[in-house]
Write a protein that holds these residues in place. Structure first.
Motif, PDB file in Angstrom:
ATOM      1  N   ASP A   1      -4.415 -16.004  42.147  1.00 23.18           N
ATOM      2  CA  ASP A   1      -3.412 -15.626  43.135  1.00 23.18           C
ATOM      3  C   ASP A   1      -4.072 -14.939  44.328  1.00 23.18           C
ATOM      4  O   ASP A   1      -4.409 -13.760  44.259  1.00 23.18           O
ATOM      5  N   GLU A   2      -4.239 -15.674  45.395  1.00 25.71           N
ATOM      6  CA  GLU A   2      -4.877 -15.132  46.614  1.00 25.71           C
ATOM      7  C   GLU A   2      -6.099 -14.275  46.293  1.00 25.71           C
ATOM      8  O   GLU A   2      -6.171 -13.112  46.701  1.00 25.71           O
TER       9      GLU A   2
ATOM     10  N   SER B   1       3.508 -16.720  43.973  1.00 24.29           N
ATOM     11  CA  SER B   1       3.085 -15.826  42.887  1.00 24.29           C
ATOM     12  C   SER B   1       4.012 -15.976  41.691  1.00 24.29           C
ATOM     13  O   SER B   1       3.565 -15.996  40.546  1.00 24.29           O
TER      14      SER B   1
END
Ligand SMILES: Nc1ncnc2c1ncn2[C@@H]1O[C@H](COP(=O)(O)OP(=O)(O)OP(=O)(O)O)[C@@H](O)[C@H]1O
Ligand SMILES: [Mg+2]
Lengths: 266, 295
Positions: A158-159, A44
């Motif tokens: 991000d995810e 991240s």
């Protein structure tokens, strides 16, 4: 020209945590690059540095040939967070048009583009719903539509599917690939799932923790376009195994497990 | 096909609305009945037993509810002209206007101050202590000063009252606006940063809408406070036409006609409820947010 050029980037937080060290990575146009690694290895952080949401403490990042802050000011990238981060007081349509309003598009152009985006993420008919009236997967699609609405050259994710169940996730994967092909953008994608990384990417970047480094980069040579059948190809399993091994090699814990005798000796 | 499907749903929604409205009215009637029962029951018991603690109960301290209501339909003994209800309605309307202007002034000022304090840290550090201490000065001490000062500027007396009311209104709005603006979701802010949004855009498109629930909970407090401010402000302004004037007047004749003061209080309470409900209605229209049970 690379869309993203990361040179010797490091990040040490105020508390003294070194989250990243010596990161070198160049990402070309229309690539789909996944970042994978154990929790806390700085995925991240790296994504947020590329997006100029935080500044690196060492090295440089260039996006579209410009320094990252300039690229952010030029709205060169769209970002999708792990949670959809939709504004509760805006309808689906107005959530998608938020970046367009900020870029001062006129109302007619905005409406046209929002309709186009709703079709792309298959949410036609939901434009006047509020975010809390949608399922998690639908919310995530709205946030993808919002990130794509202003046609950014680069998409940072991000995810994005972390909170979804396996079935929804696989369907979203296929949708994302379709969107990627249709929009022609470059994607940097963070995930915890090896299978997801292999299925989606043209390249998988494996990271290791403490401090976060790139421990391996694996080309994914699966045929394009990918379909549900791709997941059953032998080559898919080979690549999954490759990434898994790379991950385990980079992890401290596995190194210790692999050499218990050496640890025990004084 | 869609219309066929929609029709019964609309019907059902209307039926549900009627049912919930009926339930609410039923509840209201029940609550009023219970309150009435408490008042009269307490009165009856204390008089029968001759209890004097915490105070002696008789027709002066606790007139019958029906006497209070009856007083509304009589001409007040001291006065001439209309029955009390009509006079009180005029007074309520008069005070409502003062309170409304005071509320609008106070809410606007309070909101702007809250925004300013949140946008400029330095201002917050310098000014916030004074904003807080302004509320420790009793309104009764502030009111005459406002009246004298604005009076010397030849401002209409009712406007002085509105300013006094705004003094009670602005504070909760400032504090809650400040809190609301500062509790914006961090990721929502990052999203704005990723769009290179300017400070005004962030404020206007994110911070303020996100703060609205906080602001409205302050407005609900302020709406009733503005009425208290208006009533108190009428005394030093020597305004006779408002509820404050009636309260001062009836207070002097309390031992003769306690019902009159109680009837006036009743009207003041109804005005407060009306203000509160008005804010709630605006809130349901303006604030769009997830119902509490949805994460
Ligand atoms: N704002 C911050 N201040 C201090 N340390 C931080 C901050 N953000 C992240 N870190 C630290 O940096 C390291 C990397 O964090 P990061 O969030 O990038 O990990 P990640 O790879 O995304 O993990 P996950 O897969 O769990 O999301 C962690 O050790 C974390 O504690
Ligand atoms: Mg992370």
């Amino acid at each position: 020209m690379s869309v993203v050029e990361i040179k010797d980037v490091g990040k040490t937080f105020e508390g003294g945590t070194t989250a990243l060290e010596g990161i070198e990575l160049a990402i070309g146009e229309r690539e789909f690059v996944s970042l994978i690694g154990p929790s806390g290895c700085g995925k991240s952080t790296l994504l947020r540095i590329v997006g100029d949401l935080i500044r690196p403490t060492a090295g440089t990042v260039r996006v579209n040939g410009k320094p990252a802050p300039q690229a952010r000011a030029d709205r060169d990238y769209g970002i999708v967070f792990q949670d959809a981060v939709l504004y509760d007081w805006r309808t689906v349509a107005r959530n998608i048009s938020l970046p367009l309003e900020l870029a001062r598009w006129n109302r007619r152009r905005r409406t046209g583009r929002v309709q186009e985006m709703l079709r792309l993420v298959e949410l036609g008919g939901f434009e006047s719903h509020y975010p809390w009236q949608l399922s998690g997967g639908m919310q995530q699609r709205v946030s993808i539509a919002r990130a794509l609405s202003f046609d950014p050259a680069l998409l940072l994710m991000d995810e994005p599917f972390g909170a979804l169940d396996e079935m929804t996730r696989e369907r979203m994967n296929l949708e994302l690939l379709r969107i990627w092909e249709a929009s022609g953008s470059t994607i940097v994608f963070v995930t915890h799932s090896i299978a997801e990384a292999v299925f989606l990417s043209t390249r998988v970047v494996v990271m290791s923790p403490r401090p976060g480094r790139i421990s391996d980069v694996i080309e994914i040579d699966l045929q394009q376009p990918r379909t549900a059948a791709t997941r059953e190809e032998p080559r898919f399993f080979e690549l999954v195994t490759r990434v898994r091994e790379a991950l385990h090699l980079g992890s401290d814990l596995d190194r210790k497990l692999a050499a218990p005798a050496a640890e025990a000796q004084p | 096909m869609a219309t066929i499907a929609a029709e019964p749903r609309a019907d059902r929604r209307r039926a549900a609305f009627v049912r919930s409205a009926a339930a609410r009215i039923g509840m209201l009637v029940l609550v009023l009945a219970v309150l009435w029962g408490f008042w009269e029951g307490y009165r009856w018991l204390w008089i029968r037993e001759g209890w004097t603690w915490p105070f002696v109960v008789d027709s002066t301290t606790m007139p019958h509810i029906h006497d209070i209501l009856a007083a509304l339909f009589r001409k007040p003994t001291s006065g001439t002209g209309d029955i009390l209800l009509v006079q009180l309605l005029h007074a309520t309307w008069f005070t409502a206007k003062e309170a409304l202007v005071g509320f609008a002034l106070g809410a606007t000022f309070g909101f702007l101050l809250g925004v300013a304090l949140s946008e400029w840290r330095l201002l917050q550090r310098g000014l916030l202590p004074y904003v807080v201490s302004s509320q420790t000065v009793p309104i009764l001490a502030v009111a005459p000063i406002v009246v004298v000062y604005l009076g010397s500027l030849h401002v209409a007396p009712w406007f002085s009252v509105a300013v006094i009311a705004s003094y009670l209104t602005f504070f909760p709005v400032t504090i809650n606006t400040l809190r609301g603006l500062q509790s914006t979701d961090r990721r929502a802010l990052e999203l704005m940063r990723s769009y290179a949004a300017g400070r005004v855009s962030v404020l206007w498109k994110l911070r303020i809408p996100a703060a609205l629930p906080y602001i409205f909970s302050a407005l609900k407090v302020s709406a009733t406070a503005s009425i208290v401010g208006a009533i108190i402000g009428e005394a030093p302004s020597s305004i006779q036409e408002g509820l404050g004037g009636f309260i001062v007047n009836f207070n002097q004749y309390y031992s003769l006609n306690p019902e009159n003061l109680w009837a006036t209080n009743l009207m003041a309470a109804l005005l407060g409820i009306a203000f509160f409900v008005a804010v709630v209605i605006v809130e349901t229209i303006v604030v769009r947010r997830a119902p509490e049970n949805v994460a």
